[in-house]
Design a protein around this motif. Structure first.
Motif, PDB file in Angstrom:
ATOM      1  N   ARG A 112       0.737  -1.158   0.275  1.00 34.26           N
ATOM      2  CA  ARG A 112      -0.049  -0.018   0.018  1.00 34.26           C
ATOM      3  C   ARG A 112       0.945   1.235   0.034  1.00 34.26           C
ATOM      4  N   LEU A 113       2.062   1.182   0.316  1.00 33.68           N
ATOM      5  CA  LEU A 113       2.900   2.331   0.163  1.00 33.68           C
ATOM      6  C   LEU A 113       3.203   2.739  -1.109  1.00 33.68           C
ATOM      7  N   PRO A 114       3.615   4.153  -1.308  1.00 36.93           N
ATOM      8  CA  PRO A 114       4.005   4.340  -2.835  1.00 36.93           C
ATOM      9  C   PRO A 114       5.212   3.740  -3.064  1.00 36.93           C
ATOM     10  N   VAL A 115       5.583   3.701  -4.432  1.00 36.22           N
ATOM     11  CA  VAL A 115       6.728   2.749  -4.829  1.00 36.22           C
ATOM     12  C   VAL A 115       7.985   3.442  -4.284  1.00 36.22           C
ATOM     13  N   GLN A 116       8.071   4.674  -4.425  1.00 35.44           N
ATOM     14  CA  GLN A 116       9.132   5.293  -3.688  1.00 35.44           C
ATOM     15  C   GLN A 116       9.579   5.010  -2.315  1.00 35.44           C
ATOM     16  N   HIS A 117       8.441   5.091  -1.482  1.00 38.31           N
ATOM     17  CA  HIS A 117       8.625   4.958  -0.190  1.00 38.31           C
ATOM     18  C   HIS A 117       9.062   3.303   0.235  1.00 38.31           C
ATOM     19  N   ARG A 118       8.273   2.616  -0.596  1.00 38.23           N
ATOM     20  CA  ARG A 118       8.500   0.999  -0.649  1.00 38.23           C
ATOM     21  C   ARG A 118       9.851   0.826  -0.787  1.00 38.23           C
ATOM     22  N   THR A 119      10.541   1.144  -2.012  1.00 39.19           N
ATOM     23  CA  THR A 119      12.024   1.003  -2.375  1.00 39.19           C
ATOM     24  C   THR A 119      12.841   1.268  -1.377  1.00 39.19           C
ATOM     25  N   VAL A 120      12.780   2.574  -0.764  1.00 38.94           N
ATOM     26  CA  VAL A 120      13.959   2.793   0.255  1.00 38.94           C
ATOM     27  C   VAL A 120      13.662   2.008   1.651  1.00 38.94           C
ATOM     28  N   LEU A 121      12.392   1.889   1.971  1.00 36.12           N
ATOM     29  CA  LEU A 121      12.343   1.080   3.034  1.00 36.12           C
ATOM     30  C   LEU A 121      12.853  -0.461   2.938  1.00 36.12           C
ATOM     31  N   VAL A 122      12.499  -1.061   1.815  1.00 36.24           N
ATOM     32  CA  VAL A 122      13.028  -2.270   1.454  1.00 36.24           C
ATOM     33  C   VAL A 122      14.662  -2.445   1.494  1.00 36.24           C
ATOM     34  N   LEU A 123      15.217  -1.371   0.891  1.00 36.13           N
ATOM     35  CA  LEU A 123      16.766  -1.369   0.660  1.00 36.13           C
ATOM     36  C   LEU A 123      17.327  -1.061   2.152  1.00 36.13           C
ATOM     37  N   ARG A 124      16.630  -0.365   2.797  1.00 37.57           N
ATOM     38  CA  ARG A 124      17.312   0.025   4.266  1.00 37.57           C
ATOM     39  C   ARG A 124      16.904  -1.167   5.160  1.00 37.57           C
ATOM     40  N   GLU A 125      15.762  -1.612   5.284  1.00 35.10           N
ATOM     41  CA  GLU A 125      15.550  -2.487   6.403  1.00 35.10           C
ATOM     42  C   GLU A 125      15.744  -4.149   6.012  1.00 35.10           C
ATOM     43  N   LEU A 126      15.483  -4.270   4.894  1.00 31.22           N
ATOM     44  CA  LEU A 126      15.841  -5.629   4.294  1.00 31.22           C
ATOM     45  C   LEU A 126      17.193  -6.138   3.941  1.00 31.22           C
ATOM     46  N   GLU A 127      17.766  -4.873   3.031  1.00 35.68           N
ATOM     47  CA  GLU A 127      18.980  -5.026   2.464  1.00 35.68           C
ATOM     48  C   GLU A 127      20.053  -4.563   3.358  1.00 35.68           C
ATOM     49  N   GLY A 128      19.547  -3.576   4.403  1.00 38.49           N
ATOM     50  CA  GLY A 128      20.586  -2.915   5.080  1.00 38.49           C
ATOM     51  C   GLY A 128      21.542  -2.027   4.719  1.00 38.49           C
ATOM     52  N   LEU A 129      21.094  -1.321   3.592  1.00 41.63           N
ATOM     53  CA  LEU A 129      21.979  -0.001   2.769  1.00 41.63           C
ATOM     54  C   LEU A 129      21.951   1.125   3.653  1.00 41.63           C
ATOM     55  N   ASP A 130      22.839   1.859   3.612  1.00 42.22           N
ATOM     56  CA  ASP A 130      22.872   3.206   4.176  1.00 42.22           C
ATOM     57  C   ASP A 130      22.290   4.123   3.166  1.00 42.22           C
ATOM     58  N   GLU A 131      22.046   5.517   3.545  1.00 38.84           N
ATOM     59  CA  GLU A 131      21.484   6.458   2.859  1.00 38.84           C
ATOM     60  C   GLU A 131      22.142   6.563   1.430  1.00 38.84           C
ATOM     61  N   ARG A 132      23.661   6.700   1.596  1.00 40.52           N
ATOM     62  CA  ARG A 132      24.415   7.141   0.531  1.00 40.52           C
ATOM     63  C   ARG A 132      24.321   6.183  -0.641  1.00 40.52           C
ATOM     64  N   THR A 133      24.498   4.894  -0.102  1.00 40.35           N
ATOM     65  CA  THR A 133      24.346   3.779  -1.178  1.00 40.35           C
ATOM     66  C   THR A 133      23.011   3.668  -1.829  1.00 40.35           C
ATOM     67  N   MET A 134      21.942   3.945  -1.110  1.00 40.28           N
ATOM     68  CA  MET A 134      20.705   3.938  -1.563  1.00 40.28           C
ATOM     69  C   MET A 134      20.267   5.033  -2.540  1.00 40.28           C
TER      70      MET A 134
END
Length: 173
Positions: free
Chosen positions: A123-145
């Motif tokens: 239900r989240l917008p794609v942009q929000h879903r993408t950063v949430l998955v990259l941060r919380e599931l993939e463990g990436l930092d802001e710079r890498t994302m």
């Protein structure tokens, strides 16, 4: 043996035109690609996986460092999954009343997302879903994302903040 060590010889062989190595390589990364696409493009996972694997197939010759294969696949997959999700989904932002961090909501038994978490992510917008998955599931930092999705670091931070807020509000309902 680390996954990228196992993939490196296959990458080199596939880049030289070995069709069997390419097939083995695509089979090797399909579960990883599927996991990313399921989280980013939940309504169109099959299309996102297909587009991602096709992009990997087409772009593999341009990969210079076989050891960087998984990072490159992640970048390609995130780009393709977000593109498919934007193209096919009608984005409705999550309702503004959503408290637990996504990482805390993962089942203890494995890395699969619970149905409730998947539904909230969808239900989240794609942009929000993408950063949430990259941060919380993939463990990436802001710079890498930021480098991965091609936006400024400040944009990633604000999207992540809004995504977490929307997720928390939806979870508490």
């Amino acid at each position: 043996m680390r996954p990228w060590d196992a993939a490196a010889p296959l990458v080199r062989a596939a880049q030289r035109g070995d069709a069997l190595a390419m097939d083995d390589l695509l089979k090797l990364v399909t579960p990883y690609v599927t996991r990313l696409c399921t989280s980013i493009a939940p309504r169109d996972t099959a299309d996102a996986v297909q587009e991602s694997l096709l992009a990997v197939f087409r772009g593999l010759r341009g990969l210079r460092d076989p050891q960087a294969f998984y990072g490159w696949v992640r970048a390609v997959t995130v780009r393709e999954a977000a593109r498919v999700a934007r193209r096919t989904a009608s984005e409705t932002p999550a309702e503004p009343q959503e408290i637990a961090r996504l990482r805390d909501l993962l089942p203890h038994a494995g890395s699969e997302l619970t149905t409730e978490v998947r539904d909230l992510l969808a239900r989240l917008p794609v942009q929000h879903r993408t950063v949430l998955v990259l941060r919380e599931l993939e463990g990436l930092d802001e710079r890498t994302m930021a480098a991965l999705i091609g936006v400024p670091e400040g944009t990633v931070k604000s999207r992540l903040s809004r995504a977490r807020s929307s997720f928390r509000k939806a979870w508490t309902r």
